[in-house]
Design an enzyme around this catalytic site. Sequence first.
Site, PDB file in Angstrom:
ATOM      1  CG  PHE A 150      -0.216   0.391   2.520  1.00  0.00           C
ATOM      2  CD1 PHE A 150       0.068   1.721   2.828  1.00  0.00           C
ATOM      3  CD2 PHE A 150       0.196  -0.571   3.434  1.00  0.00           C
ATOM      4  CE1 PHE A 150       0.739   2.078   3.997  1.00  0.00           C
ATOM      5  CE2 PHE A 150       0.874  -0.235   4.597  1.00  0.00           C
ATOM      6  CZ  PHE A 150       1.145   1.104   4.866  1.00  0.00           C
ATOM      7  CE  LYS A 174      -3.172  -8.516  -4.194  1.00  0.00           C
ATOM      8  NZ  LYS A 174      -3.669  -7.539  -3.190  1.00  0.00           N
ATOM      9  CD  GLU A 177      -5.617  -6.107   0.492  1.00  0.00           C
ATOM     10  OE1 GLU A 177      -4.712  -5.968  -0.359  1.00  0.00           O
ATOM     11  OE2 GLU A 177      -5.561  -6.925   1.415  1.00  0.00           O
ATOM     12  CB  CYS A 282      10.628  -0.569   2.606  1.00  0.00           C
ATOM     13  SG  CYS A 282      11.248  -0.079   1.005  1.00  0.00           S
TER      14      CYS A 282
END
Length: 485
Positions: A150, A174, A177, A282
């Site tokens: 995300f 993908k 979400e 990150c």
Amino acid sequence: MKYNAIENYINGQFVAASSARTMEVISPVDGNLLSTVPMSTSKDLDAAVIAAKAAFPAWSKMPIKERVQVFFRYKTLLEKNLEELAKLCSEENGKTYGEAIAEIEKCIELTEFATSLPQLITGELLEVSKGVECRTEHVPLGVVASIVPFNFPSMVPNWTIPNAIALGNCMIMKPSEKVPLSCGRLAQLLKEAGLPDGVFNIVHGDVEIVNAICDHPAIEAVSFVGSTKVAKIVYQRATSNYKRCLALGGAKNHLMVLPDAKEDMTAANVVASMSGCAGQRCMAASAMIGVGNVDAIIDKICVEAKKIIPGENLGAVISKESKERIEKYISEAEKDGAKILVDGRNIKVKGKEQGTYVGPTVIDFVKPTMSVATEEIFGPVISIMRTNTVDEALAIENANPYGNAASVFTQNGGMARYIIDKASAGMIGVNVGVPVPREPFSFGGWNESKFGVGDITGKSSIEFWTKLKKSTIKWNPEAGVNWMS
Ligand code: NAD
């Protein structure tokens, strides 16, 4: 803004998923409902794979110099739509508009790199003995998948889209979400740039679709970026199905501050690194190790941190659960005896009361065994530990299971070199708080921050997205003919 219900993107069209199961997409900025995202099933994945497989022969046979023309146009479209993409990114992720602009600029740089791939993938040729040649060429893999997190709704997808596709593969993306909107817009821009239908597809969903990707027999390679817990699951599942996999995981990045460090520059860098994108990078500094007496620098870090205002120059964290998790870490450290110098708990931004904000937090006198010292917090929090020597600082850094980034702040070149050699991380900074390698240098950590061989961007990604064909060729000169005579 409220967007239409999100759909999958298959064969150049937005199509409804086969399942009625959906999740809400909530803006962290103010808690507003942005849209709903479908939780697709393996049936939807099958449709995407069929489209990608059908597109592969024509796309892969096109010379790479033609394929990259799409990415020259895509780059121009990213530039043209920079502000709209940044607004969308900020709305769904919660980062500030300025940070979102920087994210789209990075997408442009990544795409620029892909346009140079024809120069980088020339094969080798050698006459290995009289009249016999060996040559190599990079051949695309086929249908590949990219599973993304995300925290960078556009940039992380663009770590893989331009390189994998320019190298001749067809892709199933993908998205996370939590931030599914940006990828749909990227799909529209790729189509506008002239990418043939079926070469890029999006299947939305959660664990079910990730598992289906790892199990699908027609998917040749899986790239994953996200937490270490899921990176391990995906790496294990994809490779046990004999796929190539590169899985980037979480991080706990250490900044080592030596007493000779430039005070103002160091303080500004430490705070920018720990608070940029609300600490949800990150590459964010999460732990600082002060070697010797660095009290004056810590004082300045607190001054700088107090200039960071949630809702102004500090974005929201992704969700209510994230905010609670981060605040729990801070409270645990306090309970265990650490000192909270700047406290970002219980923040409400006026007019955005449902937004999920955590203020910048500086925690001092952290012990190396505390959870704030060892675990990824993924919020705007810096945990400060103290040591007497550089070797003690390196021992703390080396003991951490992650290995994405580490930085040192010093004016001593020899000491910087020593730390570059001894730190156990894939990306090292010297007087740089967020040592992300710029293109064409590749991005990738070590240890539990990455599973698989090679890096995800730059030249290193060529090896991941292609396979090498080696030909040994001998012509028959006595025949005196060839196919042209
Ligand atoms: P996440 O691991 O929760 O999710 C990443 C992806 O995996 C999403 O698409 C999600 O739908 C899917 N997923 C989630 N749980 C799953 C499960 N049990 N099985 C299969 N799939 C699952 O990560 P996130 O919260 O979206 O992102 C934050 C994490 O990503 C942090 O740990 C951060 O350090 C890491 N990250 C790493 C890098 C890097 O380069 N190393 C870059 C960006 C983010």
